[in-house]
Design an enzyme around this catalytic site. Structure first.
Site, PDB file in Angstrom:
ATOM      1  N   TYR A 151      -4.490   0.427  -4.120  1.00 34.32           N
ATOM      2  CA  TYR A 151      -4.165   1.107  -5.372  1.00 34.32           C
ATOM      3  C   TYR A 151      -5.247   0.802  -6.390  1.00 34.32           C
ATOM      4  O   TYR A 151      -5.478  -0.354  -6.743  1.00 34.32           O
ATOM      5  CB  TYR A 151      -2.810   0.582  -5.862  1.00 34.32           C
ATOM      6  CG  TYR A 151      -2.044   1.476  -6.809  1.00 34.32           C
ATOM      7  CD1 TYR A 151      -2.655   2.482  -7.539  1.00 34.32           C
ATOM      8  CD2 TYR A 151      -0.670   1.298  -6.963  1.00 34.32           C
ATOM      9  CE1 TYR A 151      -1.923   3.288  -8.402  1.00 34.32           C
ATOM     10  CE2 TYR A 151       0.077   2.089  -7.824  1.00 34.32           C
ATOM     11  CZ  TYR A 151      -0.552   3.080  -8.547  1.00 34.32           C
ATOM     12  OH  TYR A 151       0.161   3.871  -9.409  1.00 34.32           O
ATOM     13  N   LYS A 179      -4.736   4.818  -3.065  1.00 33.60           N
ATOM     14  CA  LYS A 179      -4.298   5.725  -4.127  1.00 33.60           C
ATOM     15  C   LYS A 179      -5.233   5.502  -5.309  1.00 33.60           C
ATOM     16  O   LYS A 179      -5.344   4.383  -5.816  1.00 33.60           O
ATOM     17  CB  LYS A 179      -2.858   5.440  -4.542  1.00 33.60           C
ATOM     18  CG  LYS A 179      -2.392   6.309  -5.711  1.00 33.60           C
ATOM     19  CD  LYS A 179      -1.018   5.902  -6.219  1.00 33.60           C
ATOM     20  CE  LYS A 179      -0.618   6.777  -7.415  1.00 33.60           C
ATOM     21  NZ  LYS A 179       0.690   6.347  -8.006  1.00 33.60           N
TER      22      LYS A 179
END
Length: 304
Positions: A151, A179
């Site tokens: 992330y 992400k």
């Protein structure tokens, strides 16, 4: 050496979950008193799957993960995975500040059938150098046998995953996705040059990231426009770019608003307005003002 590396990548991909498409960063439906409405949880899961989404991210930031206890998150994931019943992918966030807790949460999510784990880097005074971040993920990688979705959200964590670090992380057995919520298309495109598969998480860049080659999204705003999100993905995948940009023009006003205001509260207000959930947040978050709610809902007009 190049041939060997190629074979290793191919073998790795055989064991990877396919997270392509719209992975909806699912809200957690709270009642006004802050308790979780599990009946609404089930209804929302069915509604989002019926809308055609490809995956659900349980305990996402939009799901107010920081304000869920470990026991609550585990219960949500257990009930959520059971309700999904294999109809779409399930990604569970297992982030925590304590290393042992991250591993414990991750192993539990894997044991109940999560397709992947979304894990923030060691934020809040944790190691901020590349070696320290790499070691953090290496420890988790050794403890699980399911895909890890890293992330990048520097605006929240204070940590940036550089393209160079991502190249190192992608050599781990299970670190197969990231992400990217940073919103910098230059960094995003550099990520796309690595062996790691990239999922867009910055709302205002979604259509451009899709066109650039990201495999899909982890998308909070899809809570209030799941049909439109799936349609956008389908249009870009079919290379119908004119139609995609026309749809994008209708989505963009609300996306710009949520991105620049109180994201979770605005997304939930929009979702409640369009029939998805109750719109409540859990303390310490506060409900938005009536004025901000009215401004938010006005941006939805092009979607009607």
């Amino acid at each position: 050496m190049a041939v060997l590396a190629g074979r290793q990548r191919n073998l790795k991909e055989l064991h990877m979950a396919n997270l392509a498409g719209i992975n909806l960063a699912m809200q957690t439906p709270f009642r006004a008193d802050g308790s979780i409405d599990f009946a609404e949880w089930d209804r929302l899961i069915d509604a989002y799957i019926d809308a055609g989404i490809h995956g659900l991210v349980l305990g996402a930031g939009t799901g107010q993960h920081p304000y869920l206890t470990e026991a609550e998150a585990n219960e949500l994931y257990e009930k959520g995975i059971k309700r999904v019943g294999g109809r779409c992918n399930v990604i569970c966030q297992t982030s925590a500040l304590n290393m042992d807790e991250v591993v414990r949460r991750s192993r539990h999510a894997e044991s109940i059938g999560a397709d992947a784990l979304m894990i923030l880097p060691p934020y809040l005074e944790g190691p901020d150098d590349d070696d320290g971040i790499f070691e953090f993920y290496r420890t988790i990688d050794a403890a699980v046998g399911v895909d890890i979705v890293g992330y990048n959200i520097p605006q929240a964590t204070g940590l940036s995953v550089s393209p160079e670090l991502l190249k190192r992380l992608s050599q781990l057995e299970n670190y197969n996705y990231i992400k990217d919520s940073g919103g910098d298309l230059s960094v995003h495109q550099a990520y796309l040059q690595t062996d790691c598969k990239v999922l867009n998480g910055a709302d205002p860049t979604t259509v451009y990231a899709m066109m650039a080659g990201t495999v899909g999204t982890i998308w909070g705003a899809a809570n209030y426009m799941p049909h439109e999100a799936v349609r956008l993905y389908d249009l870009v995948t079919a290379k119908e770019y004119d139609a995609a940009l026309e749809l994008w023009g209708k989505m963009l006003p609300s996306l710009l608003y949520v991105w620049s205001h109180r994201y979770v509260q605005c997304v939930l207000a929009a979702a409640q307005h369009r029939g998805f959930g109750h719109g409540y947040v859990r303390a310490p978050l506060q409900q938005i003002s009536d004025e901000m709610r009215a401004e938010m809902l006005a941006t939805l007009a092009p979607l009607s």
